[in-house]
Design an enzyme around this catalytic site. Structure first.
Site, PDB file in Angstrom:
ATOM      1  N   GLY A  19     -16.314 -15.626 -23.666  1.00 17.26           N
ATOM      2  CA  GLY A  19     -17.171 -15.875 -25.022  1.00 17.26           C
ATOM      3  C   GLY A  19     -16.148 -16.368 -26.041  1.00 17.26           C
ATOM      4  O   GLY A  19     -15.152 -16.113 -26.154  1.00 17.26           O
ATOM      5  N   ARG A  80     -18.026 -19.354 -18.355  1.00 17.96           N
ATOM      6  CA  ARG A  80     -17.908 -18.232 -17.242  1.00 17.96           C
ATOM      7  C   ARG A  80     -18.161 -18.881 -16.068  1.00 17.96           C
ATOM      8  O   ARG A  80     -18.702 -19.605 -15.629  1.00 17.96           O
ATOM      9  CB  ARG A  80     -19.059 -17.191 -17.711  1.00 17.96           C
ATOM     10  N   ASP A 111     -11.170  -9.680 -22.128  1.00 15.33           N
ATOM     11  CA  ASP A 111     -10.771  -8.713 -20.906  1.00 15.33           C
ATOM     12  C   ASP A 111     -11.026  -9.354 -19.560  1.00 15.33           C
ATOM     13  O   ASP A 111     -10.259  -9.176 -18.766  1.00 15.33           O
ATOM     14  CB  ASP A 111     -11.805  -7.485 -21.294  1.00 15.33           C
ATOM     15  N   THR A 133     -11.313 -13.026 -28.654  1.00 11.61           N
ATOM     16  CA  THR A 133     -12.688 -12.532 -28.749  1.00 11.61           C
ATOM     17  C   THR A 133     -12.995 -11.732 -29.919  1.00 11.61           C
ATOM     18  O   THR A 133     -12.216 -11.154 -30.596  1.00 11.61           O
ATOM     19  CB  THR A 133     -12.899 -11.266 -27.451  1.00 11.61           C
ATOM     20  N   ASP A 135     -14.902  -9.345 -30.379  1.00 10.18           N
ATOM     21  CA  ASP A 135     -15.258  -7.807 -30.208  1.00 10.18           C
ATOM     22  C   ASP A 135     -14.301  -6.900 -30.575  1.00 10.18           C
ATOM     23  O   ASP A 135     -14.214  -5.719 -30.723  1.00 10.18           O
ATOM     24  CB  ASP A 135     -15.763  -7.572 -28.930  1.00 10.18           C
ATOM     25  N   ASP A 137     -12.210  -5.668 -28.480  1.00  4.89           N
ATOM     26  CA  ASP A 137     -11.942  -4.569 -27.552  1.00  4.89           C
ATOM     27  C   ASP A 137     -11.070  -4.802 -26.279  1.00  4.89           C
ATOM     28  O   ASP A 137     -11.154  -4.529 -25.405  1.00  4.89           O
ATOM     29  CB  ASP A 137     -13.567  -4.738 -26.619  1.00  4.89           C
ATOM     30  N   ARG A 179     -21.045  -5.848 -27.096  1.00  5.13           N
ATOM     31  CA  ARG A 179     -21.661  -5.444 -26.060  1.00  5.13           C
ATOM     32  C   ARG A 179     -21.159  -3.809 -25.499  1.00  5.13           C
ATOM     33  O   ARG A 179     -21.834  -3.033 -25.288  1.00  5.13           O
ATOM     34  CB  ARG A 179     -21.959  -6.466 -24.857  1.00  5.13           C
TER      35      ARG A 179
HETATM   36  P1  ADP Z   1     -14.238 -12.179 -21.762  1.00  2.05           P
HETATM   37  O1  ADP Z   1     -12.909 -13.110 -21.408  1.00  2.05           O
HETATM   38  O2  ADP Z   1     -14.795 -12.509 -22.928  1.00  2.05           O
HETATM   39  O3  ADP Z   1     -14.261 -10.689 -21.383  1.00  2.05           O
HETATM   40  P2  ADP Z   1     -16.105 -12.458 -19.292  1.00  2.05           P
HETATM   41  O4  ADP Z   1     -15.878 -11.064 -18.869  1.00  2.05           O
HETATM   42  O5  ADP Z   1     -17.377 -13.322 -19.155  1.00  2.05           O
HETATM   43  O6  ADP Z   1     -15.167 -12.894 -20.582  1.00  2.05           O
HETATM   44  O7  ADP Z   1     -14.893 -13.504 -18.180  1.00  2.05           O
HETATM   45  C1  ADP Z   1     -14.654 -14.777 -18.296  1.00  2.05           C
HETATM   46  C2  ADP Z   1     -14.323 -15.157 -16.937  1.00  2.05           C
HETATM   47  O8  ADP Z   1     -13.235 -14.605 -16.464  1.00  2.05           O
HETATM   48  C3  ADP Z   1     -15.418 -14.821 -15.846  1.00  2.05           C
HETATM   49  O9  ADP Z   1     -16.298 -15.886 -15.922  1.00  2.05           O
HETATM   50  C4  ADP Z   1     -14.468 -15.132 -14.622  1.00  2.05           C
HETATM   51  O10 ADP Z   1     -14.160 -16.367 -14.296  1.00  2.05           O
HETATM   52  C5  ADP Z   1     -13.245 -14.273 -15.081  1.00  2.05           C
HETATM   53  N1  ADP Z   1     -13.340 -12.883 -14.579  1.00  2.05           N
HETATM   54  C6  ADP Z   1     -14.081 -11.883 -15.306  1.00  2.05           C
HETATM   55  N2  ADP Z   1     -14.020 -10.593 -14.816  1.00  2.05           N
HETATM   56  C7  ADP Z   1     -13.125 -11.051 -13.583  1.00  2.05           C
HETATM   57  C8  ADP Z   1     -12.490  -9.988 -12.632  1.00  2.05           C
HETATM   58  N3  ADP Z   1     -12.713  -9.024 -12.732  1.00  2.05           N
HETATM   59  N4  ADP Z   1     -11.865 -10.545 -11.793  1.00  2.05           N
HETATM   60  C9  ADP Z   1     -11.382 -11.966 -11.821  1.00  2.05           C
HETATM   61  N5  ADP Z   1     -11.824 -12.810 -12.783  1.00  2.05           N
HETATM   62  C10 ADP Z   1     -12.570 -12.252 -13.535  1.00  2.05           C
HETATM   63  O1  F6P Z   2     -17.860 -12.527 -27.492  1.00  2.81           O
HETATM   64  C1  F6P Z   2     -18.330 -11.225 -27.054  1.00  2.81           C
HETATM   65  C2  F6P Z   2     -19.784 -11.198 -27.154  1.00  2.81           C
HETATM   66  O2  F6P Z   2     -20.075 -11.700 -28.280  1.00  2.81           O
HETATM   67  C3  F6P Z   2     -20.281 -10.132 -27.003  1.00  2.81           C
HETATM   68  O3  F6P Z   2     -20.180  -9.195 -28.025  1.00  2.81           O
HETATM   69  C4  F6P Z   2     -21.572 -10.253 -26.641  1.00  2.81           C
HETATM   70  O4  F6P Z   2     -22.305  -9.262 -25.961  1.00  2.81           O
HETATM   71  C5  F6P Z   2     -21.576 -11.466 -25.559  1.00  2.81           C
HETATM   72  O5  F6P Z   2     -20.198 -12.064 -26.226  1.00  2.81           O
HETATM   73  C6  F6P Z   2     -22.653 -12.423 -25.592  1.00  2.81           C
HETATM   74  O6  F6P Z   2     -22.126 -13.328 -25.030  1.00  2.81           O
HETATM   75  P1  F6P Z   2     -23.046 -14.646 -24.273  1.00  2.81           P
HETATM   76  O7  F6P Z   2     -24.345 -14.839 -24.928  1.00  2.81           O
HETATM   77  O8  F6P Z   2     -22.158 -15.753 -24.351  1.00  2.81           O
HETATM   78  O9  F6P Z   2     -23.156 -14.028 -23.230  1.00  2.81           O
END
Ligand code: ADP
Ligand code: F6P
Length: 330
Positions: A19, A80, A111, A133, A135, A137, A179
């Site tokens: 995000g 993503r 994360d 981010t 959040d 978090d 979230r």
């Molecule tokens: P954020 O970084 O905001 O938490 P996401 O959880 O959507 O966002 O993760 C972003 C991208 O990081 C994912 O689309 C994926 O490519 C990679 N990623 C997420 N989780 C994992 C994981 N457990 N292991 C490896 N890559 C991951």
């Molecule tokens: O960037 C974090 C966040 O804003 C969360 O609080 C929310 O659940 C999520 O992204 C939603 O993102 P998207 O609609 O891009 O999946």
């Protein structure tokens, strides 16, 4: 510290993932300009980990990052990438980096993005994570880039909502992002004088935490006639809550789900400065041959941790602040 003493980094990649968050551009700018000042070659990777797999590389110069410090979103786009969760995806990304001469990578994200950076680091491509981010978090930092801006956006919107709630003597159930974390709800709830703050981190009882509080404030010498209830996205159910409040108290109620507007807009001063400090520190590490780290801020000091250590940390919720909010708000 993971020192790669013999390793001299020459070309550093930077990407934004997950995000987006206001201030990511300010971080890219700092990374690029500080990296160039250290004699490093800088490469932007578009669309997060997808761009690593699909070779979306773009060489960056000082002026490539001009006029972005004040812009929300990310000039490198974010994405993503489910493919990156598989070993084959990570291997392909690493091979593409080797082919392009990228020997160190900066990942700006949350994360999930950190987990991807961990996997690449374990494959031998040194990465440094920067927390981006809204959040807040991420456990290895007190504040993430974008959190301050998002909360100011919420405060601005709730102040506007309050005008109409006051005129109509209504209750507004405001749902804010997060979230998996209620930090935005807690802090904006306090800043907006919410009658109740509902998050997954705190035990919640509708009668005790909403109905009784509204009823009490209606019996004061100067009875309250409009109400804000702040709900985190993780708890959700804001439409249902509005209906329940109306039925139970007789106060006309509306839900307002603020949504993605919270992720946009010009970053605040605080986010711009934080992004700049973190971006420079990430480069400082790589330029010294130190990889596999995540950077953060603790009590206004810039810090860094091993990426595995950072991912294993636990983020505390400010229960004390939550308790205070119950005393101060009506
Ligand atoms: P954020 O970084 O905001 O938490 P996401 O959880 O959507 O966002 O993760 C972003 C991208 O990081 C994912 O689309 C994926 O490519 C990679 N990623 C997420 N989780 C994992 C994981 N457990 N292991 C490896 N890559 C991951
Ligand atoms: O960037 C974090 C966040 O804003 C969360 O609080 C929310 O659940 C999520 O992204 C939603 O993102 P998207 O609609 O891009 O999946």
């Amino acid at each position: 510290m993971n020192m790669m003493e013999s390793k001299k980094f020459k070309r550093i990649g930077v990407l934004t993932s997950g995000g987006d968050a206001p201030g990511m551009n300010a971080a890219i700018r700092a990374v690029v300009r500080y990296g160039l000042s250290k004699g490093l070659k800088m490469v932007g990777i578009r669309r997060g980990y997808s761009g690593l797999i699909n070779k979306e590389f773009v060489d960056l110069h000082e002026s490539s990052v001009s006029h972005i410090i004040d812009k929300g979103g990310t000039m490198l786009y974010s994405a993503r990438c489910p493919e990156f969760k598989e070993d084959a995806g990570v291997e392909k990304a690493k091979q593409n980096c080797i082919e392009y001469g990228i020997d160190g990578l900066i990942v700006i994200g949350g994360d999930g993005s950190y987990r991807g950076a961990r996997d690449l680091s374990l494959k031998g491509l040194p990465c440094v994570g920067i927390p981006g981010t809204i959040d807040n978090d991420i456990s290895s930092t007190d504040y993430t880039i974008g959190y301050d801006t998002a909360m100011n956006t919420v405060v601005d919107m709730v102040d506007k909502l309050r005008d109409t709630m006051e005129s109509h003597e209504r209750c507004s159930v405001v749902e804010v992002m997060g979230r998996h974390a209620g930090h935005i709800a807690l802090n904006t709830g306090i800043a907006c004088g919410a009658s109740a703050i509902i998050t997954l981190e705190e035990d919640f009882d509708f009668e005790r935490d909403v109905v009784a509080r509204i009823e009490k404030s209606r019996t004061l010498p100067h009875p309250k006639t409009h109400f804000i209830i702040m709900v985190s996205e993780g708890y959700g159910r804001s439409n249902e809550l509005a209906k329940m409040i109306e039925e139970r108290t007789g106060v006309e109620s509306r839900a307002a789900i603020l949504g993605h507007v919270q992720r946009g807009g010009a970053p605040t001063l605080r986010d711009r400065v934080l992004a700049t400090r973190l971006g420079c520190h990430a480069i400082e590490l790589l330029s010294q041959g130190i990889g596999n780290r995540v950077v953060g801020i603790r009590k206004d000091e810039i810090v860094d941790y091993d990426i595995l250590e950072g991912l294993n940390m636990k983020k505390e919720f400010d229960h004390e602040l939550y308790e205070l909010s119950k005393i101060i708000s009506l």
